[in-house]
Design an enzyme around this catalytic site. Sequence first.
Site, short mmCIF file in Angstrom:
data_model
loop_
_atom_site.label_atom_id
_atom_site.label_comp_id
_atom_site.label_asym_id
_atom_site.label_seq_id
_atom_site.Cartn_x
_atom_site.Cartn_y
_atom_site.Cartn_z
N ARG A 113 0.88 -1.18 0.00
CA ARG A 113 0.00 0.00 0.00
C ARG A 113 0.91 1.22 0.00
NH1 ARG A 113 -5.36 1.17 3.48
NH2 ARG A 113 -6.05 -0.25 1.84
N HIS A 140 -7.23 0.61 -6.62
CA HIS A 140 -7.48 -0.23 -5.44
C HIS A 140 -8.20 -1.50 -5.91
CE1 HIS A 140 -7.71 -1.42 -1.41
NE2 HIS A 140 -8.54 -0.54 -0.90
N GLN A 143 -10.20 -3.97 -3.59
CA GLN A 143 -11.51 -3.48 -3.15
C GLN A 143 -12.57 -3.81 -4.20
OE1 GLN A 143 -12.20 -2.00 -0.09
NE2 GLN A 143 -14.25 -2.52 -0.78
N ASP A 236 -17.42 7.06 -1.36
CA ASP A 236 -16.21 6.84 -0.57
C ASP A 236 -15.93 8.15 0.16
OD1 ASP A 236 -13.87 5.79 0.46
OD2 ASP A 236 -12.75 5.87 -1.43
N CYS A 276 -16.45 1.39 0.64
CA CYS A 276 -15.30 0.52 0.94
C CYS A 276 -14.86 0.60 2.39
CB CYS A 276 -14.16 0.83 0.00
SG CYS A 276 -13.44 2.45 0.24
N ARG A 303 -13.27 -8.73 1.51
CA ARG A 303 -11.86 -8.37 1.32
C ARG A 303 -10.96 -9.58 1.64
NH1 ARG A 303 -9.92 -3.38 1.11
NH2 ARG A 303 -8.11 -4.64 0.60
#
Length: 318
Positions: A113, A140, A143, A236, A276, A303
């Site tokens: 990340r 991402h 996700q 988000d 998310c 996830r």
Amino acid sequence: LSGFEGKHFISIDRLSNEELRGLLDLSKKYRDVYGRGSSVDPSTAPKPLMGKTVSMIFQKRSTRTRVSTETGTNLLGGHALFLGPSDIQLGVNESMRDTASVLSRFNSIILARVFAHNDITELAKYATVPVINALSDMHHPLQTLADLMALEDHFGDLRGKTLAWVGDGNNVLHDLMLGGAKLGMNIRIATPKGYEENAGVLATTKKLAAENGTSDVFRTTVASEAVKGSDVVVTDTWVSMGQEAEYEKRVKEFSGYQVNASLMKQANPGAVFLHCLPRHPEEVSDDVFYSDQSLVFPEAENRMWTVMAVMAAQLGKL
Ligand code: CP
């Protein structure tokens, strides 16, 4: 998924349709085998990652990505190492290139990340083991797998369903629009002016949409225009990690983009809500976030099943 062995997992557009389908199906299989409702005894469940290790580089905080990867690796019999910003030499005393070369000699997979997407491509260029993008400023993809899994669980086939994004044109949107288009979904996006998605990702989404039987990729600056007639509404945070200094400005400029009961009424009957996480009340009201329409917690659980599928497929240990 046999062709996926050894491949990096960088963004959804880099997957073939068969790879995307295979990863979603394997994720569901892992939930059946390792999930709470499974009849398989955890002590005798298959351990395809036995003897394998995963280094997890985190330049930013995480709850879901860290815990799902660490727990999922353990369920598959492997071991994951958490490498936070102050745990290793990276960024202070060592380059991404050298880090990639060294970790490749210890570990079977490198998950990272990062802030700049260029760091992921640099890692992938020099690593000799598969790399997983666990979020960059552009993508991402983990996700998106979780989101599509939640939507398939709810709707079944997603072809012809309409997904509306309301809010920041960010990394989470990028992979979701790419993945939705690959599965034949219509994509409708509302962002404030100046917060649009990446133009290249939009062009790729339009191409994928045409290839997969839908040409409706619509964008607007009006939230209700995007949501009207949609089956899925997604938002988000308005202030991603690293943008904290812009908080006041962003909250002002995103005014009118909150997903609330009034906005959800514009969607089709039976529409669902995704986020998310982590979530803040400014972008979604409690009466939507905690409603029966909300799939946010199954989405979060996915996830784990999805990262397990990616790791096992990368190592050819299904
Ligand atoms: N959605 C997501 O990536 O959550 P974390 O930042 O907690 O990993």
